[in-house]
Design a protein around this motif. Sequence first.
Motif, PDB file in Angstrom:
ATOM      1  N   ASP A 169       0.914  -1.370  -0.064  1.00  0.00           N
ATOM      2  CA  ASP A 169      -0.013   0.079   0.120  1.00  0.00           C
ATOM      3  C   ASP A 169       0.812   1.261  -0.190  1.00  0.00           C
ATOM      4  OD1 ASP A 169       0.973  -0.025   2.577  1.00  0.00           O
ATOM      5  OD2 ASP A 169      -0.909   0.369   3.533  1.00  0.00           O
ATOM      6  N   ALA A 170       1.845   1.224  -0.577  1.00  0.00           N
ATOM      7  CA  ALA A 170       3.087   2.299  -0.605  1.00  0.00           C
ATOM      8  C   ALA A 170       2.288   3.630  -1.072  1.00  0.00           C
ATOM      9  CB  ALA A 170       4.013   1.943  -1.527  1.00  0.00           C
ATOM     10  N   TRP A 171       1.396   3.729  -2.063  1.00  0.00           N
ATOM     11  CA  TRP A 171       0.946   4.830  -2.481  1.00  0.00           C
ATOM     12  C   TRP A 171      -0.205   5.516  -1.409  1.00  0.00           C
ATOM     13  CZ3 TRP A 171       4.546   6.287  -5.118  1.00  0.00           C
ATOM     14  CH2 TRP A 171       5.088   5.576  -6.235  1.00  0.00           C
ATOM     15  N   ILE A 172      -0.865   4.572  -0.690  1.00  0.00           N
ATOM     16  CA  ILE A 172      -1.707   5.181   0.281  1.00  0.00           C
ATOM     17  C   ILE A 172      -0.547   5.653   1.511  1.00  0.00           C
ATOM     18  CG2 ILE A 172      -3.079   4.309   2.145  1.00  0.00           C
ATOM     19  CD1 ILE A 172      -4.312   2.583   0.287  1.00  0.00           C
ATOM     20  N   GLY A 173       0.267   4.991   1.586  1.00  0.00           N
ATOM     21  CA  GLY A 173       1.522   5.461   2.777  1.00  0.00           C
ATOM     22  C   GLY A 173       1.796   6.905   2.378  1.00  0.00           C
ATOM     23  N   CYS A 174       2.181   6.942   1.048  1.00  0.00           N
ATOM     24  CA  CYS A 174       2.854   8.251   0.400  1.00  0.00           C
ATOM     25  C   CYS A 174       1.788   9.332   0.835  1.00  0.00           C
ATOM     26  CB  CYS A 174       3.251   8.013  -0.903  1.00  0.00           C
ATOM     27  SG  CYS A 174       4.299   9.522  -1.551  1.00  0.00           S
ATOM     28  N   LEU A 175       0.594   8.929   0.135  1.00  0.00           N
ATOM     29  CA  LEU A 175      -0.479  10.186   0.474  1.00  0.00           C
ATOM     30  C   LEU A 175      -0.716  10.427   2.122  1.00  0.00           C
ATOM     31  CD1 LEU A 175      -3.313   9.568  -2.052  1.00  0.00           C
ATOM     32  CD2 LEU A 175      -2.291  11.550  -1.663  1.00  0.00           C
ATOM     33  N   GLN A 176      -0.590   9.509   2.825  1.00  0.00           N
ATOM     34  CA  GLN A 176      -0.858   9.803   4.220  1.00  0.00           C
ATOM     35  C   GLN A 176       0.213  10.391   4.922  1.00  0.00           C
ATOM     36  OE1 GLN A 176      -3.484   8.612   6.387  1.00  0.00           O
ATOM     37  NE2 GLN A 176      -2.495   9.853   7.853  1.00  0.00           N
ATOM     38  N   HIS A 177       1.747  10.247   4.412  1.00  0.00           N
ATOM     39  CA  HIS A 177       2.730  10.848   4.962  1.00  0.00           C
ATOM     40  C   HIS A 177       2.566  12.283   4.516  1.00  0.00           C
ATOM     41  CE1 HIS A 177       6.881  12.019   5.905  1.00  0.00           C
ATOM     42  NE2 HIS A 177       6.851  12.143   4.630  1.00  0.00           N
ATOM     43  N   GLN A 178       1.993  12.619   3.246  1.00  0.00           N
ATOM     44  CA  GLN A 178       1.740  14.216   2.861  1.00  0.00           C
ATOM     45  C   GLN A 178       0.811  14.819   3.594  1.00  0.00           C
ATOM     46  OE1 GLN A 178       1.160  13.447  -1.301  1.00  0.00           O
ATOM     47  NE2 GLN A 178       3.132  13.596  -1.899  1.00  0.00           N
ATOM     48  N   LEU A 179      -0.090  14.182   3.975  1.00  0.00           N
ATOM     49  CA  LEU A 179      -1.200  14.587   4.929  1.00  0.00           C
ATOM     50  C   LEU A 179      -0.726  14.843   6.258  1.00  0.00           C
ATOM     51  CD1 LEU A 179      -4.275  15.381   5.483  1.00  0.00           C
ATOM     52  CD2 LEU A 179      -4.624  12.961   5.955  1.00  0.00           C
ATOM     53  N   GLU A 180       0.060  14.051   6.773  1.00  0.00           N
ATOM     54  CA  GLU A 180       0.488  14.409   8.003  1.00  0.00           C
ATOM     55  C   GLU A 180       1.350  15.415   8.041  1.00  0.00           C
ATOM     56  OE1 GLU A 180       2.383  10.523   8.833  1.00  0.00           O
ATOM     57  OE2 GLU A 180       0.236   9.616   9.304  1.00  0.00           O
ATOM     58  N   THR A 238       1.285  18.047   5.892  1.00  0.00           N
ATOM     59  CA  THR A 238       0.259  19.094   5.673  1.00  0.00           C
ATOM     60  C   THR A 238      -0.160  19.662   7.006  1.00  0.00           C
ATOM     61  OG1 THR A 238       0.339  18.612   3.376  1.00  0.00           O
ATOM     62  CG2 THR A 238      -1.149  20.283   4.144  1.00  0.00           C
ATOM     63  N   VAL A 239      -0.688  18.702   7.845  1.00  0.00           N
ATOM     64  CA  VAL A 239      -1.347  18.887   9.035  1.00  0.00           C
ATOM     65  C   VAL A 239      -0.508  19.579  10.103  1.00  0.00           C
ATOM     66  CG1 VAL A 239      -2.297  17.841  11.099  1.00  0.00           C
ATOM     67  CG2 VAL A 239      -3.085  17.166   9.062  1.00  0.00           C
ATOM     68  N   GLU A 240       0.771  19.122   9.798  1.00  0.00           N
ATOM     69  CA  GLU A 240       1.954  19.905  10.677  1.00  0.00           C
ATOM     70  C   GLU A 240       1.986  21.161  10.312  1.00  0.00           C
ATOM     71  OE1 GLU A 240       4.726  20.003  13.777  1.00  0.00           O
ATOM     72  OE2 GLU A 240       3.387  18.238  13.493  1.00  0.00           O
ATOM     73  N   LEU A 241       2.133  21.454   9.160  1.00  0.00           N
ATOM     74  CA  LEU A 241       2.147  23.097   8.576  1.00  0.00           C
ATOM     75  C   LEU A 241       0.834  23.746   8.899  1.00  0.00           C
ATOM     76  CD1 LEU A 241       3.928  22.331   5.213  1.00  0.00           C
ATOM     77  CD2 LEU A 241       4.979  23.312   7.258  1.00  0.00           C
ATOM     78  N   LEU A 242      -0.360  23.177   9.049  1.00  0.00           N
ATOM     79  CA  LEU A 242      -1.445  23.946   9.331  1.00  0.00           C
ATOM     80  C   LEU A 242      -1.496  24.038  10.892  1.00  0.00           C
ATOM     81  CD1 LEU A 242      -4.367  24.847   9.038  1.00  0.00           C
ATOM     82  CD2 LEU A 242      -4.958  22.232   9.390  1.00  0.00           C
ATOM     83  N   THR A 243      -0.767  23.160  11.481  1.00  0.00           N
ATOM     84  CA  THR A 243      -0.575  23.509  13.153  1.00  0.00           C
ATOM     85  C   THR A 243       0.479  24.874  13.474  1.00  0.00           C
ATOM     86  OG1 THR A 243      -0.968  21.189  13.833  1.00  0.00           O
ATOM     87  CG2 THR A 243       0.234  22.724  15.321  1.00  0.00           C
ATOM     88  N   LEU A 244       1.381  24.902  12.467  1.00  0.00           N
ATOM     89  CA  LEU A 244       2.213  26.117  12.403  1.00  0.00           C
ATOM     90  C   LEU A 244       1.363  27.204  12.125  1.00  0.00           C
ATOM     91  CD1 LEU A 244       4.975  27.404  12.579  1.00  0.00           C
ATOM     92  CD2 LEU A 244       5.236  26.736  10.258  1.00  0.00           C
ATOM     93  N   ALA A 245       0.665  27.278  11.069  1.00  0.00           N
ATOM     94  CA  ALA A 245       0.142  28.476  10.656  1.00  0.00           C
ATOM     95  C   ALA A 245      -1.035  28.857  11.685  1.00  0.00           C
ATOM     96  CB  ALA A 245      -0.951  28.093   9.246  1.00  0.00           C
ATOM     97  N   GLU A 246      -1.728  27.920  12.641  1.00  0.00           N
ATOM     98  CA  GLU A 246      -2.619  28.240  13.750  1.00  0.00           C
ATOM     99  C   GLU A 246      -1.876  28.746  14.771  1.00  0.00           C
ATOM    100  OE1 GLU A 246      -4.336  24.293  14.294  1.00  0.00           O
ATOM    101  OE2 GLU A 246      -5.783  24.739  12.714  1.00  0.00           O
ATOM    102  N   HIS A 262      -2.706  30.215   6.921  1.00  0.00           N
ATOM    103  CA  HIS A 262      -3.860  29.093   7.359  1.00  0.00           C
ATOM    104  C   HIS A 262      -4.913  28.661   6.593  1.00  0.00           C
ATOM    105  CE1 HIS A 262      -6.958  28.207   9.992  1.00  0.00           C
ATOM    106  NE2 HIS A 262      -6.358  27.692  10.724  1.00  0.00           N
ATOM    107  N   GLU A 263      -5.385  29.753   5.599  1.00  0.00           N
ATOM    108  CA  GLU A 263      -6.299  29.306   4.710  1.00  0.00           C
ATOM    109  C   GLU A 263      -5.735  28.229   3.697  1.00  0.00           C
ATOM    110  OE1 GLU A 263      -7.830  31.957   1.346  1.00  0.00           O
ATOM    111  OE2 GLU A 263      -8.864  32.733   3.022  1.00  0.00           O
TER     112      GLU A 263
END
Length: 151
Positions: free
Chosen positions: A88-99, A101-109, A130-131
């Motif tokens: 499921d490497a491509w799911i893992g890759c997308l999950q990593h990108q999401l994680e 990006t969530v970290e960057l959203l936390t920074l923006a907040e 943030h947007e």
Amino acid sequence: MPSGAVNALIDDFGLRIGRAMGWPPMAGRAAGVLMLSETPLTMTELQTALNASKGSMSETTRLLVISGTVRRFKEPGARQYVYEWRDDAWIGCLQHQLEQTVELLTLAESAQTTGADLPARQRERLREMHEYYTFMVEQLKALLADYKASR
């Protein structure tokens, strides 16, 4: 595939995946070797396949595991870890990108709160940040769900 074609493909992975992911070429080449391997490989086997040092391969495998495309495990009764391309490497890759990006959203907040007393122009930049990351997290969640559903 003949050995020459496999080597050319691995080199192409080194250039293209490495560049696209912001990885060193060695990480792209290692991804290619693992993707094309029929069996899990030890660190020594990867070093040999890529003519790489132990230090370089250690950093490379760490990067691939963190990216969600490769898993590291011990086979029953084995003393050494092995590495393999995840089914499921491509799911893992997308999950990593999401994680990430969530970290960057936390920074923006946090930046918006911390920068509340900044001049209007800087506050606007932080609001846009943030947007943007809010939008990206929503889109990546939807993309991951759609991709999972398509499999």
